[in-house]
Design a protein around this motif. Structure first.
Motif, PDB file in Angstrom:
ATOM      1  N   LYS A 156     -89.021 -39.653   6.710  1.00 47.00           N
ATOM      2  CA  LYS A 156     -89.830 -39.131   7.732  1.00 47.00           C
ATOM      3  C   LYS A 156     -89.451 -37.557   7.600  1.00 47.00           C
ATOM      4  O   LYS A 156     -90.343 -36.829   7.969  1.00 47.00           O
ATOM      5  CB  LYS A 156     -89.562 -39.764   9.011  1.00 47.00           C
ATOM      6  N   ILE A 157     -88.233 -37.194   7.587  1.00 49.05           N
ATOM      7  CA  ILE A 157     -87.701 -35.904   7.457  1.00 49.05           C
ATOM      8  C   ILE A 157     -88.553 -34.918   6.240  1.00 49.05           C
ATOM      9  O   ILE A 157     -88.938 -33.942   6.626  1.00 49.05           O
ATOM     10  CB  ILE A 157     -86.005 -35.901   7.115  1.00 49.05           C
ATOM     11  N   PHE A 158     -88.540 -35.687   5.098  1.00 50.63           N
ATOM     12  CA  PHE A 158     -89.305 -34.980   4.091  1.00 50.63           C
ATOM     13  C   PHE A 158     -90.887 -35.243   3.981  1.00 50.63           C
ATOM     14  O   PHE A 158     -91.350 -34.225   3.428  1.00 50.63           O
ATOM     15  CB  PHE A 158     -88.455 -35.420   2.621  1.00 50.63           C
ATOM     16  N   ASP A 159     -91.390 -36.290   4.579  1.00 45.86           N
ATOM     17  CA  ASP A 159     -92.773 -36.540   4.573  1.00 45.86           C
ATOM     18  C   ASP A 159     -93.100 -37.174   5.589  1.00 45.86           C
ATOM     19  O   ASP A 159     -92.865 -38.432   5.426  1.00 45.86           O
ATOM     20  CB  ASP A 159     -93.243 -36.935   3.005  1.00 45.86           C
ATOM     21  N   GLU A 160     -93.559 -36.757   6.553  1.00 43.72           N
ATOM     22  CA  GLU A 160     -94.223 -37.461   7.881  1.00 43.72           C
ATOM     23  C   GLU A 160     -94.948 -38.833   7.555  1.00 43.72           C
ATOM     24  O   GLU A 160     -95.211 -39.644   8.365  1.00 43.72           O
ATOM     25  CB  GLU A 160     -94.506 -36.697   8.989  1.00 43.72           C
ATOM     26  N   ASN A 182     -74.858 -50.047  -2.515  1.00 44.05           N
ATOM     27  CA  ASN A 182     -73.405 -49.846  -2.688  1.00 44.05           C
ATOM     28  C   ASN A 182     -72.694 -49.207  -1.460  1.00 44.05           C
ATOM     29  O   ASN A 182     -71.392 -49.771  -1.118  1.00 44.05           O
ATOM     30  CB  ASN A 182     -72.980 -48.711  -3.850  1.00 44.05           C
ATOM     31  N   TYR A 183     -73.123 -48.333  -0.728  1.00 40.68           N
ATOM     32  CA  TYR A 183     -72.431 -47.992   0.461  1.00 40.68           C
ATOM     33  C   TYR A 183     -72.948 -48.719   1.774  1.00 40.68           C
ATOM     34  O   TYR A 183     -72.451 -47.843   3.116  1.00 40.68           O
ATOM     35  CB  TYR A 183     -72.512 -46.495   0.492  1.00 40.68           C
ATOM     36  N   GLY A 184     -73.639 -49.728   1.767  1.00 39.62           N
ATOM     37  CA  GLY A 184     -74.260 -50.417   2.703  1.00 39.62           C
ATOM     38  C   GLY A 184     -75.018 -49.632   4.017  1.00 39.62           C
ATOM     39  O   GLY A 184     -74.663 -49.529   5.562  1.00 39.62           O
ATOM     40  N   ILE A 185     -76.029 -48.659   3.467  1.00 35.91           N
ATOM     41  CA  ILE A 185     -76.571 -47.885   4.303  1.00 35.91           C
ATOM     42  C   ILE A 185     -77.889 -48.512   5.132  1.00 35.91           C
ATOM     43  O   ILE A 185     -78.536 -49.224   4.229  1.00 35.91           O
ATOM     44  CB  ILE A 185     -77.080 -46.689   3.671  1.00 35.91           C
ATOM     45  N   ASP A 186     -77.945 -48.451   6.261  1.00 33.14           N
ATOM     46  CA  ASP A 186     -78.959 -49.284   6.989  1.00 33.14           C
ATOM     47  C   ASP A 186     -80.533 -48.828   6.310  1.00 33.14           C
ATOM     48  O   ASP A 186     -80.746 -47.730   6.593  1.00 33.14           O
ATOM     49  CB  ASP A 186     -78.777 -49.239   8.418  1.00 33.14           C
ATOM     50  N   SER A 187     -81.471 -49.825   6.432  1.00 30.19           N
ATOM     51  CA  SER A 187     -82.877 -49.612   5.972  1.00 30.19           C
ATOM     52  C   SER A 187     -83.523 -48.305   6.915  1.00 30.19           C
ATOM     53  O   SER A 187     -84.146 -47.601   6.715  1.00 30.19           O
ATOM     54  CB  SER A 187     -83.626 -50.648   5.807  1.00 30.19           C
ATOM     55  N   MET A 188     -82.941 -48.595   8.135  1.00 22.11           N
ATOM     56  CA  MET A 188     -83.525 -47.584   9.299  1.00 22.11           C
ATOM     57  C   MET A 188     -83.021 -46.218   9.022  1.00 22.11           C
ATOM     58  O   MET A 188     -83.836 -45.315   9.391  1.00 22.11           O
ATOM     59  CB  MET A 188     -83.100 -48.047  10.620  1.00 22.11           C
ATOM     60  N   VAL A 189     -82.176 -46.025   8.329  1.00 23.30           N
ATOM     61  CA  VAL A 189     -81.484 -44.660   7.894  1.00 23.30           C
ATOM     62  C   VAL A 189     -82.505 -43.944   7.026  1.00 23.30           C
ATOM     63  O   VAL A 189     -82.909 -43.062   6.930  1.00 23.30           O
ATOM     64  CB  VAL A 189     -80.178 -44.730   7.573  1.00 23.30           C
ATOM     65  N   LEU A 190     -82.852 -44.804   5.742  1.00 22.60           N
ATOM     66  CA  LEU A 190     -83.844 -44.622   4.859  1.00 22.60           C
ATOM     67  C   LEU A 190     -85.146 -44.221   5.522  1.00 22.60           C
ATOM     68  O   LEU A 190     -85.808 -42.974   5.322  1.00 22.60           O
ATOM     69  CB  LEU A 190     -84.034 -45.511   3.922  1.00 22.60           C
ATOM     70  N   ALA A 191     -85.652 -44.907   6.390  1.00 23.21           N
ATOM     71  CA  ALA A 191     -86.718 -44.443   7.067  1.00 23.21           C
ATOM     72  C   ALA A 191     -86.856 -43.272   7.863  1.00 23.21           C
ATOM     73  O   ALA A 191     -87.835 -42.420   7.677  1.00 23.21           O
ATOM     74  CB  ALA A 191     -87.141 -45.688   8.113  1.00 23.21           C
ATOM     75  N   ASN A 192     -85.806 -42.827   8.391  1.00 24.77           N
ATOM     76  CA  ASN A 192     -85.584 -41.644   9.249  1.00 24.77           C
ATOM     77  C   ASN A 192     -85.555 -40.509   8.144  1.00 24.77           C
ATOM     78  O   ASN A 192     -86.172 -39.324   8.265  1.00 24.77           O
ATOM     79  CB  ASN A 192     -84.315 -41.485   9.851  1.00 24.77           C
ATOM     80  N   ASP A 195     -92.784 -46.176   4.905  1.00 25.38           N
ATOM     81  CA  ASP A 195     -91.407 -47.074   4.399  1.00 25.38           C
ATOM     82  C   ASP A 195     -91.692 -46.881   2.879  1.00 25.38           C
ATOM     83  O   ASP A 195     -92.923 -46.711   2.292  1.00 25.38           O
ATOM     84  CB  ASP A 195     -91.984 -48.473   5.038  1.00 25.38           C
ATOM     85  N   LEU A 196     -90.458 -47.355   2.456  1.00 24.70           N
ATOM     86  CA  LEU A 196     -90.415 -47.426   0.836  1.00 24.70           C
ATOM     87  C   LEU A 196     -89.810 -48.549   0.454  1.00 24.70           C
ATOM     88  O   LEU A 196     -88.446 -48.457   1.122  1.00 24.70           O
ATOM     89  CB  LEU A 196     -89.918 -46.002   0.312  1.00 24.70           C
ATOM     90  N   GLN A 197     -90.035 -49.630  -0.101  1.00 18.52           N
ATOM     91  CA  GLN A 197     -89.076 -50.580  -0.697  1.00 18.52           C
ATOM     92  C   GLN A 197     -89.232 -50.922  -2.060  1.00 18.52           C
ATOM     93  O   GLN A 197     -90.439 -50.524  -2.765  1.00 18.52           O
ATOM     94  CB  GLN A 197     -89.663 -51.961   0.016  1.00 18.52           C
ATOM     95  N   THR A 216     -88.951 -36.229  -3.226  1.00 21.24           N
ATOM     96  CA  THR A 216     -88.269 -37.145  -4.448  1.00 21.24           C
ATOM     97  C   THR A 216     -86.771 -36.550  -4.197  1.00 21.24           C
ATOM     98  O   THR A 216     -85.828 -37.725  -4.117  1.00 21.24           O
ATOM     99  CB  THR A 216     -88.892 -37.003  -5.489  1.00 21.24           C
ATOM    100  N   LYS A 217     -86.472 -35.401  -4.590  1.00 16.14           N
ATOM    101  CA  LYS A 217     -85.214 -34.962  -4.582  1.00 16.14           C
ATOM    102  C   LYS A 217     -84.288 -35.147  -3.178  1.00 16.14           C
ATOM    103  O   LYS A 217     -83.169 -35.354  -3.324  1.00 16.14           O
ATOM    104  CB  LYS A 217     -85.264 -33.572  -5.293  1.00 16.14           C
ATOM    105  N   GLY A 218     -85.233 -34.726  -2.292  1.00 17.21           N
ATOM    106  CA  GLY A 218     -84.582 -34.690  -0.894  1.00 17.21           C
ATOM    107  C   GLY A 218     -84.106 -35.676  -0.470  1.00 17.21           C
ATOM    108  O   GLY A 218     -82.984 -35.987   0.151  1.00 17.21           O
ATOM    109  N   ILE A 219     -85.053 -36.972  -0.587  1.00 13.27           N
ATOM    110  CA  ILE A 219     -84.550 -38.217  -0.192  1.00 13.27           C
ATOM    111  C   ILE A 219     -83.282 -38.849  -0.741  1.00 13.27           C
ATOM    112  O   ILE A 219     -82.552 -39.515  -0.309  1.00 13.27           O
ATOM    113  CB  ILE A 219     -85.651 -39.444  -0.125  1.00 13.27           C
TER     114      ILE A 219
END
Length: 372
Positions: free
Chosen positions: A206-210, A193-203, A214-216, A248-251
């Motif tokens: 990694k913040i919450f679990d190194e 909905n907010y057009g967030i790049d998939s690379m942002v999700l990858a980052n 990837d998650l698709q 889960t909650k953090g991402i």
């Protein structure tokens, strides 16, 4: 549109006249203007971050749910799906929009059907043009002029539609409850909905679990997870057991934070420290204070038990102390307490300067009973 002040009678267990002011009250230094405040009109400043603190059952959630209710009305022109009663709640909502200050007052009623919708009664909308010369009088009712002959709408739709006209996300409320397997659907919906790049999700992952590379999303209930180099096809039920509750909650929360900063809507978070390391909370606050990141005047509004995060906030007027007696009440750290600005807010909190300490006598009484 930017919310300036809300006031209510009969909302949940709040005292009559319960009020939250989002406009900066104390002196504004150049440093404050750089990091703590956002200027939405000449000399009209609101906060980049605002906090509600207090002990358990002090009313912090009630305060942030009131803001959520007001943002729902301003964004969707409706109020539905909440767990509290709407019947008889009186609201006064003041906001800035396109060079005007608007005052909207109404009474909510309960929908007579089985649906959980509020109906809007006794609605009045007033406005006045904003000039920095009348900043001190922006809430003066005498200077507002009522808007009349606006038209008719269904009773479950707010007349504020005639002012704002287009549905828009004004804020997202992230509560302290678990969303379970729905967390992943909500996260991917926000990404889309907010057009967030998939690379942002990858980052964020990694913040919450190194170990998460990837998650698709494959469909509504199935996902592809790359974990420590290994590809796994998991249902949402399997995924929630694979990842920690904090991850889960953090991402989801960090995805909503990215959306908030990108789009400029406010983010409301109940118990911001729940499941998170303090560094992650401090990082969120710092991002909203950084104008190179927060370019669209988003605000982070949160409740917390973790008073150390208050030391990151350079001002006192954006901190509200919640207390609960017969009714929930609010006091403002700047207006209602004589706290020297150079002192650590967390230390004052622990010293019970705000009368928010845990009942020590009861703790000792419990200890004595356990010794028997």
């Amino acid at each position: 549109m930017k919310l300036l002040r809300v006031k209510t009678d009969y909302f949940k267990n709040c005292e009559d006249g319960f009020m939250i002011d989002l406009v900066a009250k104390s002196r504004k230094t150049s440093e404050d203007k750089e990091y703590e405040l956002q200027e939405i009109a000449p000399d009209l400043h609101v906060y980049n971050t605002m906090a509600f603190v207090g002990k358990n059952a002090s009313g912090k959630t009630s305060a942030i749910e009131l803001l959520d209710a007001c943002y729902s009305i301003l964004g969707d022109f409706r109020l539905e799906g909440k767990h509290y009663s709407y019947d008889g709640v009186k609201l006064e909502i003041i906001f800035y929009h396109e060079k005007f200050i608007y005052l909207y007052e109404l009474t909510l009623g309960a929908d007579t059907s089985l649906g959980n919708k509020a109906v809007f009664r006794n609605e009045h909308i007033y406005r006045k043009q904003y000039y920095k010369t009348n900043l001190k009088d922006i809430y003066d009712r005498a200077s507002f002029v009522e808007l009349t002959d606006l038209g008719e709408l269904p009773e479950d739709t707010s007349n504020i539609f005639f002012v704002l006209k287009k549905k828009q996300t004004r804020a997202i409320y992230f509560d302290s409850f678990e969303n379970g397997v729905d967390t992943y659907q909500l996260m991917f919906k926000a990404l889309k909905n907010y057009g967030i790049d998939s690379m942002v999700l990858a980052n964020v992952l990694k913040i919450f679990d190194e170990n998460v590379e990837d998650l698709q999303r494959l469909d509504d209930h199935n996902y592809k997870l790359i974990f420590s180099g290994e590809e796994k096809m998991l249902s949402d039920t399997q995924l929630i057991y694979m990842l920690s509750s904090g991850t889960t909650k953090g991402i989801l929360l960090y995805t909503l934070m990215v959306a908030s900063l990108k789009e400029g809507f406010d983010l409301l978070v109940d118990e911001i420290e729940n499941h998170f390391h303090k560094t992650l909370v401090e990082n969120m606050i710092s991002l909203y204070k950084d104008k190179t990141v927060n370019r669209h005047n988003a605000s982070l509004i949160f409740t917390t038990h973790y008073c150390e995060v208050l030391d990151q906030m350079g001002r006192q007027d954006n901190i509200w102390i919640c207390k609960s007696g017969v009714h929930v009440s609010l006091s403002n750290m700047y207006e209602d307490y004589q706290i020297r600005p150079e002192l650590l807010k967390s230390k004052q909190y622990y010293n019970n300067a705000f009368q928010t300490a845990v009942n020590y006598d009861e703790l000792m009484r419990l200890k004595r009973k356990l010794k028997k």
